[in-house]
Design an enzyme around this catalytic site. Structure first.
Site, mmCIF file in Angstrom:
data_model
loop_
_atom_site.group_PDB
_atom_site.id
_atom_site.type_symbol
_atom_site.label_atom_id
_atom_site.label_comp_id
_atom_site.label_asym_id
_atom_site.label_seq_id
_atom_site.Cartn_x
_atom_site.Cartn_y
_atom_site.Cartn_z
ATOM 1 N N SER A 176 44.351 46.886 35.333
ATOM 2 C CA SER A 176 43.776 45.835 36.162
ATOM 3 C C SER A 176 44.797 45.092 37.010
ATOM 4 O O SER A 176 44.469 44.608 38.083
ATOM 5 C CB SER A 176 43.015 44.845 35.290
ATOM 6 O OG SER A 176 43.798 44.413 34.205
ATOM 7 N N HIS A 204 37.819 48.900 35.657
ATOM 8 C CA HIS A 204 38.161 48.902 37.085
ATOM 9 C C HIS A 204 37.933 50.243 37.774
ATOM 10 O O HIS A 204 38.005 50.327 38.997
ATOM 11 C CB HIS A 204 39.607 48.436 37.281
ATOM 12 C CG HIS A 204 39.791 47.014 36.866
ATOM 13 N ND1 HIS A 204 39.524 45.955 37.698
ATOM 14 C CD2 HIS A 204 40.135 46.483 35.674
ATOM 15 C CE1 HIS A 204 39.723 44.827 37.042
ATOM 16 N NE2 HIS A 204 40.092 45.121 35.810
ATOM 17 N N LYS A 236 32.079 44.402 37.849
ATOM 18 C CA LYS A 236 33.122 44.646 38.857
ATOM 19 C C LYS A 236 32.581 45.619 39.912
ATOM 20 O O LYS A 236 31.769 45.226 40.723
ATOM 21 C CB LYS A 236 34.386 45.109 38.138
ATOM 22 C CG LYS A 236 34.940 43.935 37.339
ATOM 23 C CD LYS A 236 36.064 44.245 36.406
ATOM 24 C CE LYS A 236 36.483 42.940 35.730
ATOM 25 N NZ LYS A 236 37.153 43.144 34.461
#
Ligand SMILES: *Cc1c(COP(=O)(O)O)cnc(C)c1O
Length: 383
Positions: A176, A204, A236
């Protein structure tokens, strides 16, 4: 008694004080914050889906069908048809037998790690794993050892030295704060050799990497035999909220029986699940979003290299610029803010001491012109 005032002043003096900004309106490259418009490069909405009209419509439709609150935990009466359908679609998308929704990624990690290892077991984590994975290790009471970042030899040595009955290796798929991808094929081979289980946190990479955005395991063509425990978040790249774990029928049943952050919490609103279902469909069909990201990443890296900026080795939408001290990172972030550009300074303890950085993230919703504006602002902020 804790002297809060003194402790807070200490943080401030060390440039570690954290403050929130209040934004009006939806996520997007242009954000209204405290009455000013900013061009933002710090969101995790990598595909630009957080305010997508079809996902918004699915959410509204979900509210019409299910109301707002789920009312209870999944094991009581909070598990809706929408949650069930989403779990089935996530299992199909990740090409695993089953998936289980958690309310947040933080809770998915706490619950899963603690359900897989306990006192007397051994847990191996990359040094740069997300905070929730380290906290999960502490909660599990397993013996936690942290191996050097991305270093397969380091984890092999630790595995060889361990005589624990259960061994679990846990890694971020895409890191990340650094933007690099874990050496998953090598980690899977090490796990096999040492009879350890491998868990990947794909917060991610999910939606971003791999064919149709199936994530870092799919990027390396690793199925559920190589990576039996796959976790990813939905807040995300997916643009909604929540998280899931995917794996075998037995793994999921075991989590339902034993993962405390699954059992003892209220299910997320069913409308969120409906929104996520719409997002999953778009992730699979909109290849252009991943292509656009690649174009923007290339443009940013070429421009930054020309300016001599300290880029890190990342081919992903996370493009950090290493600064060094927390004070310098904060100062640089403030200079950019003065130019209307929003990038947060990432400081210890999120990253190791001396490696404070600007964490720049790109989104498919950015334009090439906006990337150029970023480069121009960086040039003057670094001068
Ligand atoms: C954001 C993040 C989490 C936590 O997910 P939430 O759904 O935000 O709680 C877990 N792991 C990693 C690697 C993350 O980046």
């Amino acid at each position: 008694m804790i002297d809060f005032r003194q402790k807070l002043a200490e943080r401030e003096a060390r440039h570690l004080y954290r403050r929130r900004r209040t934004s009006d309106g939806p996520q997007g490259p242009l954000q209204q914050i405290d009455g000013r418009e900013f061009l933002s490069f710090c969101s995790n909405d990598y595909l630009g889906l957080a305010n997508h009209p079809e996902i918004v419509a699915a959410f509204k439709h979900g509210v019409d069908s299910y109301g707002v609150g789920s009312g209870a935990a999944h094991l009581v009466n909070g598990h809706s048809r929408a949650h069930q359908a989403l779990e089935e679609e996530l299992a199909a998308f990740t090409q695993r037998p089953r998936a289980l929704l958690f309310s947040t990624g933080y809770m998915a990690n706490l619950g899963t790690v603690a359900a897989l290892v306990g006192a007397g077991d051994a847990l191996f984590e990359d040094r740069l794993n997300h905070a929730s994975l380290l906290d999960a290790g502490l909660l599990s009471r397993a013996r936690l050892s942290r191996y050097d970042h991305g270093d397969v030899a380091s984890v092999q040595n630790k595995l060889s030295d361990s005589s624990a009955a259960q061994k679990l290796i846990v890694t971020d798929g895409l890191f990340s704060m650094d933007g690099d991808i874990a050496p998953l094929p090598e980690l899977a081979a090490a796990a096999r050799r040492h009879d350890a289980m491998l868990m990947v946190d794909d917060a991610h990479a999910f939606g971003v990497l791999g064919p149709q955005g199936r994530g870092s395991c799919a990027h390396f063509a690793l199925g559920s035999e190589a990576v039996p425990v796959l976790m990813a978040t939905l807040g995300k790249g997916v643009g909604t909220f929540g998280a899931f774990v995917a794996g075998s029928e037995e793994l999921i049943e075991w989590l339902i029986q034993t993962a405390r952050p699954y059992i003892f919490t209220t299910a997320t609103p069913p409308a969120i699940a409906e929104a996520t279902r719409a997002s999953l469909r778009i992730i699979q069909t909109d290849e252009w979003r991943r292509e656009k990201l690649q174009t923007l990443i290339r443009r940013f890296r070429e421009g930054a290299a020309q300016l001599g900026l300290p880029l890190m080795t990342s081919e992903t939408p996370i493009q950090p610029l290493l600064v060094g001290t927390a004070a310098d990172a904060v100062a640089m972030s403030q200079r950019l803010e003065g130019q209307g550009i929003l990038i947060s300074a990432i400081r210890p303890p999120t990253v190791p001491e001396g490696t404070a950085r600007l964490r720049i993230t790109l989104s498919a919703a950015h334009s090439e012109g906006q990337v150029d504006r970023l480069l121009a602002a960086l040039e003057s902020a670094c001068a």
